[in-house]
Design a protein around this motif. Sequence first.
Motif, PDB file in Angstrom:
ATOM      1  N   ARG A  99       0.826  -1.215   0.000  1.00  0.00           N
ATOM      2  CA  ARG A  99       0.000   0.000   0.000  1.00  0.00           C
ATOM      3  C   ARG A  99       0.859   1.264   0.000  1.00  0.00           C
ATOM      4  O   ARG A  99       0.468   2.289  -0.561  1.00  0.00           O
ATOM      5  CB  ARG A  99      -0.971  -0.030   1.184  1.00  0.00           C
ATOM      6  CG  ARG A  99      -2.019  -1.124   1.009  1.00  0.00           C
ATOM      7  CD  ARG A  99      -2.997  -1.212   2.164  1.00  0.00           C
ATOM      8  NE  ARG A  99      -3.881  -2.356   1.962  1.00  0.00           N
ATOM      9  CZ  ARG A  99      -4.967  -2.329   1.181  1.00  0.00           C
ATOM     10  NH1 ARG A  99      -5.293  -1.217   0.538  1.00  0.00           N
ATOM     11  NH2 ARG A  99      -5.720  -3.413   1.051  1.00  0.00           N
ATOM     12  N   ASP A 109      -7.796   6.458  -6.869  1.00  0.00           N
ATOM     13  CA  ASP A 109      -7.401   5.239  -7.567  1.00  0.00           C
ATOM     14  C   ASP A 109      -7.757   4.030  -6.711  1.00  0.00           C
ATOM     15  O   ASP A 109      -7.695   4.095  -5.483  1.00  0.00           O
ATOM     16  CB  ASP A 109      -5.890   5.235  -7.836  1.00  0.00           C
ATOM     17  CG  ASP A 109      -5.517   6.186  -8.961  1.00  0.00           C
ATOM     18  OD1 ASP A 109      -6.425   6.540  -9.731  1.00  0.00           O
ATOM     19  OD2 ASP A 109      -4.350   6.566  -9.047  1.00  0.00           O
ATOM     20  N   ASP A 110      -8.127   2.938  -7.341  1.00  0.00           N
ATOM     21  CA  ASP A 110      -8.548   1.748  -6.604  1.00  0.00           C
ATOM     22  C   ASP A 110      -7.338   0.922  -6.204  1.00  0.00           C
ATOM     23  O   ASP A 110      -6.892   0.025  -6.929  1.00  0.00           O
ATOM     24  CB  ASP A 110      -9.515   0.918  -7.456  1.00  0.00           C
ATOM     25  CG  ASP A 110     -10.288  -0.074  -6.598  1.00  0.00           C
ATOM     26  OD1 ASP A 110      -9.791  -0.407  -5.508  1.00  0.00           O
ATOM     27  OD2 ASP A 110     -11.368  -0.503  -7.007  1.00  0.00           O
ATOM     28  N   ALA A 112      -7.085  -1.219  -3.746  1.00  0.00           N
ATOM     29  CA  ALA A 112      -7.415  -2.601  -3.398  1.00  0.00           C
ATOM     30  C   ALA A 112      -7.355  -3.519  -4.613  1.00  0.00           C
ATOM     31  O   ALA A 112      -6.887  -4.659  -4.521  1.00  0.00           O
ATOM     32  CB  ALA A 112      -8.807  -2.667  -2.761  1.00  0.00           C
ATOM     33  N   ASP A 113      -7.816  -3.041  -5.761  1.00  0.00           N
ATOM     34  CA  ASP A 113      -7.763  -3.850  -6.978  1.00  0.00           C
ATOM     35  C   ASP A 113      -6.327  -4.155  -7.368  1.00  0.00           C
ATOM     36  O   ASP A 113      -6.014  -5.266  -7.816  1.00  0.00           O
ATOM     37  CB  ASP A 113      -8.467  -3.129  -8.133  1.00  0.00           C
ATOM     38  CG  ASP A 113      -9.983  -3.203  -8.027  1.00  0.00           C
ATOM     39  OD1 ASP A 113     -10.469  -3.950  -7.156  1.00  0.00           O
ATOM     40  OD2 ASP A 113     -10.660  -2.519  -8.811  1.00  0.00           O
ATOM     41  N   ASP A 114      -5.451  -3.173  -7.201  1.00  0.00           N
ATOM     42  CA  ASP A 114      -4.056  -3.383  -7.572  1.00  0.00           C
ATOM     43  C   ASP A 114      -3.346  -4.304  -6.586  1.00  0.00           C
ATOM     44  O   ASP A 114      -2.458  -5.067  -6.971  1.00  0.00           O
ATOM     45  CB  ASP A 114      -3.327  -2.043  -7.674  1.00  0.00           C
ATOM     46  CG  ASP A 114      -3.687  -1.304  -8.952  1.00  0.00           C
ATOM     47  OD1 ASP A 114      -4.382  -1.898  -9.795  1.00  0.00           O
ATOM     48  OD2 ASP A 114      -3.277  -0.141  -9.115  1.00  0.00           O
ATOM     49  N   ALA A 116      -4.831  -6.798  -5.122  1.00  0.00           N
ATOM     50  CA  ALA A 116      -5.295  -8.119  -5.545  1.00  0.00           C
ATOM     51  C   ALA A 116      -4.549  -8.590  -6.785  1.00  0.00           C
ATOM     52  O   ALA A 116      -4.208  -9.774  -6.915  1.00  0.00           O
ATOM     53  CB  ALA A 116      -6.798  -8.080  -5.816  1.00  0.00           C
ATOM     54  N   ARG A 117      -4.278  -7.668  -7.693  1.00  0.00           N
ATOM     55  CA  ARG A 117      -3.551  -8.018  -8.914  1.00  0.00           C
ATOM     56  C   ARG A 117      -2.122  -8.463  -8.575  1.00  0.00           C
ATOM     57  O   ARG A 117      -1.618  -9.451  -9.127  1.00  0.00           O
ATOM     58  CB  ARG A 117      -3.539  -6.819  -9.859  1.00  0.00           C
ATOM     59  CG  ARG A 117      -3.021  -7.126 -11.264  1.00  0.00           C
ATOM     60  CD  ARG A 117      -3.163  -5.914 -12.168  1.00  0.00           C
ATOM     61  NE  ARG A 117      -4.563  -5.612 -12.440  1.00  0.00           N
ATOM     62  CZ  ARG A 117      -5.195  -4.528 -12.002  1.00  0.00           C
ATOM     63  NH1 ARG A 117      -4.557  -3.631 -11.275  1.00  0.00           N
ATOM     64  NH2 ARG A 117      -6.458  -4.332 -12.290  1.00  0.00           N
ATOM     65  N   ARG A 120      -2.106 -11.871  -7.261  1.00  0.00           N
ATOM     66  CA  ARG A 120      -2.271 -12.873  -8.331  1.00  0.00           C
ATOM     67  C   ARG A 120      -0.939 -13.135  -9.018  1.00  0.00           C
ATOM     68  O   ARG A 120      -0.599 -14.284  -9.311  1.00  0.00           O
ATOM     69  CB  ARG A 120      -3.310 -12.386  -9.340  1.00  0.00           C
ATOM     70  CG  ARG A 120      -3.425 -13.291 -10.580  1.00  0.00           C
ATOM     71  CD  ARG A 120      -4.609 -12.914 -11.452  1.00  0.00           C
ATOM     72  NE  ARG A 120      -4.545 -11.548 -11.923  1.00  0.00           N
ATOM     73  CZ  ARG A 120      -3.829 -11.152 -12.978  1.00  0.00           C
ATOM     74  NH1 ARG A 120      -3.065 -12.028 -13.632  1.00  0.00           N
ATOM     75  NH2 ARG A 120      -3.840  -9.900 -13.372  1.00  0.00           N
ATOM     76  N   ARG A 153       1.731   2.057 -10.401  1.00  0.00           N
ATOM     77  CA  ARG A 153       1.263   2.122 -11.789  1.00  0.00           C
ATOM     78  C   ARG A 153       2.234   2.952 -12.643  1.00  0.00           C
ATOM     79  O   ARG A 153       1.847   3.910 -13.311  1.00  0.00           O
ATOM     80  CB  ARG A 153      -0.139   2.728 -11.881  1.00  0.00           C
ATOM     81  CG  ARG A 153      -1.237   1.861 -11.299  1.00  0.00           C
ATOM     82  CD  ARG A 153      -2.594   2.417 -11.635  1.00  0.00           C
ATOM     83  NE  ARG A 153      -3.664   1.631 -11.030  1.00  0.00           N
ATOM     84  CZ  ARG A 153      -4.948   1.975 -11.086  1.00  0.00           C
ATOM     85  NH1 ARG A 153      -5.311   3.070 -11.727  1.00  0.00           N
ATOM     86  NH2 ARG A 153      -5.867   1.219 -10.519  1.00  0.00           N
ATOM     87  N   GLN A 185       0.032  -4.429 -18.152  1.00  0.00           N
ATOM     88  CA  GLN A 185       0.015  -3.041 -17.701  1.00  0.00           C
ATOM     89  C   GLN A 185       0.599  -2.073 -18.730  1.00  0.00           C
ATOM     90  O   GLN A 185       0.606  -0.873 -18.493  1.00  0.00           O
ATOM     91  CB  GLN A 185       0.810  -2.906 -16.400  1.00  0.00           C
ATOM     92  CG  GLN A 185       0.334  -3.791 -15.256  1.00  0.00           C
ATOM     93  CD  GLN A 185      -0.978  -3.318 -14.695  1.00  0.00           C
ATOM     94  OE1 GLN A 185      -2.034  -3.801 -15.069  1.00  0.00           O
ATOM     95  NE2 GLN A 185      -0.917  -2.355 -13.792  1.00  0.00           N
TER      96      GLN A 185
END
Length: 236
Positions: A99, A109-110, A112-114, A116-117, A120, A153, A185
């Motif tokens: 974080r 910007d999200d 949490a989604d990143d 999770a990515r 993965r 990002r 990305q």
Amino acid sequence: MSLLEVEGLYASYGPVEALHGIDFEVDEGQTVAILGPNGAGKTTTLRAICGMVDTEGSVSFDGESIAGKATEDIARRGIAHVPEGRGIFPTLSVDENLRLGAHVRKKGDDVADDVARCRRWFPRLEERSAQTAGSLSGGEQQMLAIARAVMMRPRLLLLDEPSLGLAPILTRELFRVLREIAEEQSTTMLVVEQNASLVLEFADYAHVLEAGQIALSGDAAQLSEDDAIKRSYLAY
């Protein structure tokens, strides 16, 4: 216009000059490798781009000069640096490190989604999300350092010796994930790496540094197939 343009770049540590006027470009979406022996100036090149050493010459990112800018300002423009030695926060948890990687991003910007990515791409980080980063193995710390940089990002990702200290099987897995990140990305990458044979499979283009100067440049696939170049510059 290239995403990164370096022209007449000199870099020094006090009175010791480490780079002697190098020129190169990195196009958007390209993966470029920097090769060469120890002491050639590979790490210094990345540090010079990030404003971490004294420099002279021109460094432009997306058409704007970043020469002389503060390292934090350069990061905010979209350049992430994974240094040799990883540079994680050992007393913070894996999730806290991830974080923190998003701290230069705009609000909204999200994140949490990143996160999770990244989990993965690097499943071990999910398994160890609550552990302190300092308790991870060397390979896991390298995964975390890269994932934290990706959390920015970035448009340009600078990687300094990503395979350092890793077992061969982990190294190949790491480069597989880096390729996946680059494709998903659309991240441009500039990679310093001692494992020449592997990084030339990964990169589109390569430069060979020798004593602070670019001795050779070319398509990565062609360089990897040239026996004379391998014997003279790449030590394999």
